[in-house]
Design a protein around this motif. Structure first.
Motif, PDB file in Angstrom:
ATOM      1  N   LEU A   9       2.148 -10.386  18.597  1.00 54.76           N
ATOM      2  CA  LEU A   9       2.179  -8.981  18.190  1.00 54.76           C
ATOM      3  C   LEU A   9       1.234  -8.754  17.018  1.00 54.76           C
ATOM      4  CD1 LEU A   9       5.573  -9.703  18.824  1.00 54.76           C
ATOM      5  CD2 LEU A   9       5.282  -7.241  19.110  1.00 54.76           C
ATOM      6  N   LYS A  10       0.617  -7.578  17.022  1.00 55.75           N
ATOM      7  CA  LYS A  10      -0.319  -7.220  15.957  1.00 55.75           C
ATOM      8  C   LYS A  10       0.195  -5.996  15.223  1.00 55.75           C
ATOM      9  CE  LYS A  10      -4.234  -5.104  16.903  1.00 55.75           C
ATOM     10  NZ  LYS A  10      -5.628  -4.884  17.365  1.00 55.75           N
ATOM     11  N   LEU A  11       0.182  -6.081  13.901  1.00 55.40           N
ATOM     12  CA  LEU A  11       0.466  -4.936  13.049  1.00 55.40           C
ATOM     13  C   LEU A  11      -0.846  -4.488  12.404  1.00 55.40           C
ATOM     14  CD1 LEU A  11       2.213  -2.963  11.375  1.00 55.40           C
ATOM     15  CD2 LEU A  11       2.493  -4.833   9.702  1.00 55.40           C
ATOM     16  N   ARG A  12      -1.194  -3.232  12.569  1.00 54.55           N
ATOM     17  CA  ARG A  12      -2.387  -2.653  11.936  1.00 54.55           C
ATOM     18  C   ARG A  12      -1.933  -1.511  11.035  1.00 54.55           C
ATOM     19  NH1 ARG A  12      -8.083  -1.994  13.389  1.00 54.55           N
ATOM     20  NH2 ARG A  12      -8.910  -0.052  12.480  1.00 54.55           N
ATOM     21  N   ILE A  13      -2.304  -1.574   9.756  1.00 54.26           N
ATOM     22  CA  ILE A  13      -2.044  -0.467   8.847  1.00 54.26           C
ATOM     23  C   ILE A  13      -3.395   0.087   8.407  1.00 54.26           C
ATOM     24  CG2 ILE A  13       0.164  -1.445   8.105  1.00 54.26           C
ATOM     25  CD1 ILE A  13      -1.138  -2.167   5.443  1.00 54.26           C
ATOM     26  N   SER A  14      -3.457   1.401   8.261  1.00 58.73           N
ATOM     27  CA  SER A  14      -4.738   2.029   7.961  1.00 58.73           C
ATOM     28  C   SER A  14      -4.535   3.272   7.106  1.00 58.73           C
ATOM     29  CB  SER A  14      -5.474   2.396   9.253  1.00 58.73           C
ATOM     30  OG  SER A  14      -4.704   3.323  10.017  1.00 58.73           O
ATOM     31  N   LYS A  15      -5.590   3.575   6.345  1.00 59.73           N
ATOM     32  CA  LYS A  15      -5.626   4.799   5.545  1.00 59.73           C
ATOM     33  C   LYS A  15      -7.091   5.181   5.391  1.00 59.73           C
ATOM     34  CE  LYS A  15      -4.116   6.873   1.202  1.00 59.73           C
ATOM     35  NZ  LYS A  15      -3.420   6.638  -0.089  1.00 59.73           N
ATOM     36  N   GLY A  16      -7.471   6.277   5.975  1.00 61.85           N
ATOM     37  CA  GLY A  16      -8.875   6.651   5.961  1.00 61.85           C
ATOM     38  C   GLY A  16      -9.702   5.620   6.720  1.00 61.85           C
ATOM     39  N   GLY A  38       0.832  -1.193   0.000  1.00 64.25           N
ATOM     40  CA  GLY A  38       0.000   0.000   0.000  1.00 64.25           C
ATOM     41  C   GLY A  38       0.870   1.246   0.000  1.00 64.25           C
ATOM     42  N   ARG A  39       0.228   2.408  -0.020  1.00 64.41           N
ATOM     43  CA  ARG A  39       0.970   3.665  -0.027  1.00 64.41           C
ATOM     44  C   ARG A  39       0.354   4.636   0.986  1.00 64.41           C
ATOM     45  NH1 ARG A  39       1.281   5.988  -5.954  1.00 64.41           N
ATOM     46  NH2 ARG A  39      -0.962   5.578  -5.799  1.00 64.41           N
ATOM     47  N   ASP A  40       1.225   5.414   1.598  1.00 69.48           N
ATOM     48  CA  ASP A  40       0.784   6.502   2.491  1.00 69.48           C
ATOM     49  C   ASP A  40      -0.136   6.024   3.609  1.00 69.48           C
ATOM     50  OD1 ASP A  40       2.169   8.281   0.830  1.00 69.48           O
ATOM     51  OD2 ASP A  40       0.422   8.476  -0.487  1.00 69.48           O
ATOM     52  N   TYR A  41       0.140   4.835   4.129  1.00 71.52           N
ATOM     53  CA  TYR A  41      -0.699   4.325   5.222  1.00 71.52           C
ATOM     54  C   TYR A  41      -0.056   4.651   6.570  1.00 71.52           C
ATOM     55  CZ  TYR A  41       2.631   0.407   4.848  1.00 71.52           C
ATOM     56  OH  TYR A  41       3.764  -0.360   4.779  1.00 71.52           O
ATOM     57  N   ASN A  42      -0.860   4.614   7.613  1.00 72.39           N
ATOM     58  CA  ASN A  42      -0.378   4.714   8.993  1.00 72.39           C
ATOM     59  C   ASN A  42      -0.219   3.307   9.539  1.00 72.39           C
ATOM     60  OD1 ASN A  42      -0.549   7.618   9.139  1.00 72.39           O
ATOM     61  ND2 ASN A  42      -2.774   7.354   9.226  1.00 72.39           N
ATOM     62  N   LEU A  43       0.751   3.126  10.400  1.00 73.87           N
ATOM     63  CA  LEU A  43       0.952   1.795  10.984  1.00 73.87           C
ATOM     64  C   LEU A  43       1.009   1.887  12.499  1.00 73.87           C
ATOM     65  CD1 LEU A  43       4.149   1.172  12.032  1.00 73.87           C
ATOM     66  CD2 LEU A  43       4.562   1.395   9.594  1.00 73.87           C
ATOM     67  N   MET A  44       0.645   0.769  13.132  1.00 73.39           N
ATOM     68  CA  MET A  44       0.698   0.684  14.595  1.00 73.39           C
ATOM     69  C   MET A  44       0.963  -0.754  15.003  1.00 73.39           C
ATOM     70  SD  MET A  44       0.607   2.108  17.555  1.00 73.39           S
ATOM     71  CE  MET A  44      -0.029   3.747  17.172  1.00 73.39           C
ATOM     72  N   TRP A  45       2.025  -0.951  15.792  1.00 71.08           N
ATOM     73  CA  TRP A  45       2.350  -2.252  16.379  1.00 71.08           C
ATOM     74  C   TRP A  45       1.845  -2.283  17.819  1.00 71.08           C
ATOM     75  CZ3 TRP A  45       4.511  -6.380  13.920  1.00 71.08           C
ATOM     76  CH2 TRP A  45       5.185  -6.158  12.710  1.00 71.08           C
ATOM     77  N   SER A  68       4.980  -7.430  31.023  1.00 70.95           N
ATOM     78  CA  SER A  68       4.240  -6.184  30.813  1.00 70.95           C
ATOM     79  C   SER A  68       5.054  -5.269  29.905  1.00 70.95           C
ATOM     80  CB  SER A  68       3.950  -5.495  32.154  1.00 70.95           C
ATOM     81  OG  SER A  68       3.174  -6.312  33.000  1.00 70.95           O
ATOM     82  N   ASP A  69       5.630  -5.834  28.865  1.00 72.20           N
ATOM     83  CA  ASP A  69       6.496  -5.086  27.965  1.00 72.20           C
ATOM     84  C   ASP A  69       5.667  -4.307  26.940  1.00 72.20           C
ATOM     85  OD1 ASP A  69       8.750  -6.207  29.248  1.00 72.20           O
ATOM     86  OD2 ASP A  69       8.560  -8.011  28.030  1.00 72.20           O
ATOM     87  N   THR A  70       6.261  -3.291  26.356  1.00 72.43           N
ATOM     88  CA  THR A  70       5.575  -2.462  25.372  1.00 72.43           C
ATOM     89  C   THR A  70       6.440  -2.292  24.131  1.00 72.43           C
ATOM     90  OG1 THR A  70       6.470  -0.440  26.368  1.00 72.43           O
ATOM     91  CG2 THR A  70       4.303  -1.176  27.134  1.00 72.43           C
ATOM     92  N   VAL A  71       5.781  -1.983  23.022  1.00 71.31           N
ATOM     93  CA  VAL A  71       6.490  -1.686  21.778  1.00 71.31           C
ATOM     94  C   VAL A  71       6.902  -0.214  21.795  1.00 71.31           C
ATOM     95  CG1 VAL A  71       6.339  -1.598  19.269  1.00 71.31           C
ATOM     96  CG2 VAL A  71       5.200  -3.444  20.520  1.00 71.31           C
ATOM     97  N   LEU A  72       8.153   0.026  21.510  1.00 68.25           N
ATOM     98  CA  LEU A  72       8.659   1.398  21.432  1.00 68.25           C
ATOM     99  C   LEU A  72       8.628   1.874  19.978  1.00 68.25           C
ATOM    100  CD1 LEU A  72      11.688   1.051  23.871  1.00 68.25           C
ATOM    101  CD2 LEU A  72       9.382   1.862  24.373  1.00 68.25           C
ATOM    102  N   TYR A  73       8.336   3.179  19.795  1.00 68.80           N
ATOM    103  CA  TYR A  73       8.191   3.755  18.450  1.00 68.80           C
ATOM    104  C   TYR A  73       7.206   2.925  17.626  1.00 68.80           C
ATOM    105  CZ  TYR A  73      12.456   5.955  20.089  1.00 68.80           C
ATOM    106  OH  TYR A  73      13.376   6.638  20.846  1.00 68.80           O
ATOM    107  N   ALA A  74       6.067   2.596  18.260  1.00 68.39           N
ATOM    108  CA  ALA A  74       5.124   1.627  17.696  1.00 68.39           C
ATOM    109  C   ALA A  74       4.497   2.085  16.388  1.00 68.39           C
ATOM    110  CB  ALA A  74       4.021   1.336  18.726  1.00 68.39           C
ATOM    111  N   ASP A  75       4.464   3.385  16.117  1.00 73.27           N
ATOM    112  CA  ASP A  75       3.828   3.885  14.905  1.00 73.27           C
ATOM    113  C   ASP A  75       4.837   4.347  13.869  1.00 73.27           C
ATOM    114  OD1 ASP A  75       4.748   6.036  16.328  1.00 73.27           O
ATOM    115  OD2 ASP A  75       2.934   7.263  16.066  1.00 73.27           O
ATOM    116  N   THR A  76       6.059   3.801  13.943  1.00 69.89           N
ATOM    117  CA  THR A  76       7.112   4.193  13.008  1.00 69.89           C
ATOM    118  C   THR A  76       7.765   2.959  12.388  1.00 69.89           C
ATOM    119  OG1 THR A  76       9.020   4.137  14.509  1.00 69.89           O
ATOM    120  CG2 THR A  76       7.601   6.095  14.597  1.00 69.89           C
TER     121      THR A  76
END
Length: 230
Positions: free
Chosen positions: A63-70, A25-32, A40-48
């Motif tokens: 772990l879940k990767l979510r990519i979105s656009k609109g 895809g192109r120009d999407y946002n991502l979130m891990w 109780s660990d967390t993802v760092l820089y999860a949206d990069t």
């Protein structure tokens, strides 16, 4: 289309890089995010594109990767299985507690080079420490150690042993195996599972030396050894 990558394995303390570059895809946002884990660990820089996490316990991380656009989105999952002993080396200069991270007879920690304790070290009963060949444990003049029902053993062949220089070491019902492969001093006659030197003070009760090729304990200088008292 989200693509989180193949399932993988890691060790405690590893930096696990999360790579979403195979996503389509192109120009999407991502979130891990971590959806299940043993800690109780967390993802760092999860949206990069630089997302990562550092596991603190053994077990399975989902772990879940979510990519979105609109209004459109896609998700993908990956599993990271964390196992094995946690590596230790260098100097521990802050008060530290070593806890169990594995089950059964598997080592909890592996010492990869001489480990120096310059603060208070408490070891939870049942912990197993393994040492690579030629490495050892040093309790410095500012260090203290309390160990009950702890196993100290070689990872392969033999390890150097424990050098006590601090004002308080308590060892109760510990098992010390395969030690004495080298000397902490210039005197090879001072090879030992446990060496007390300087102004060290140690209290021992019910400890066992095994497979030590005859190397036991050396007490020198002004060191004080107190058997059978806690």
């Amino acid at each position: 289309i989200a693509e989180a990558g193949a399932d993988t394995t890691a060790h405690i303390g590893d930096t696990v890089i999360l790579d979403a570059s195979a996503s389509f895809g192109r120009d999407y946002n991502l979130m891990w995010s971590i959806t299940s884990q043993p800690a109780s660990d967390t993802v760092l820089y999860a949206d990069t594109d630089s997302a990562f996490f550092i596991p603190s316990l053994n077990g399975s991380y989902s772990l879940k990767l979510r990519i979105s656009k609109g209004n459109e989105f896609d998700e993908d999952f990956k599993t990271v299985v964390v196992a094995g002993a946690f590596p230790l080396h260098g100097t521990i200069s802050n008060d530290t507690i070593l806890e169990k991270v594995n089950t059964g007879d598997e080592a909890d920690y592996i010492i990869t080079s001489d480990l120096t304790i310059a603060a208070t070290l408490d070891i939870i009963p049942g912990v197993i420490l393994e040492f690579l060949d030629g490495t050892g444990l040093i309790i410095s003049e500012t260090g203290q150690m309390v160990a009950e029902n702890i196993t100290f053993r070689a990872a392969a062949n033999r390890w150097k042993g424990i050098h006590l220089k601090g004002p308080r070491t308590v060892m109760i019902s510990c098992l010390i195996q395969n030690g004495g492969s080298g000397s902490y001093t210039t005197e090879m006659t001072e090879n030992a599972n446990i060496l007390l030197s300087g102004s060290a003070v140690a209290s021992f009760s019910g400890n066992t030396f095994e497979l030590s090729a005859g190397y036991g304990m050396v007490v020198k200088d002004n060191a004080v050894f107190k058997p059978d008292k806690v």
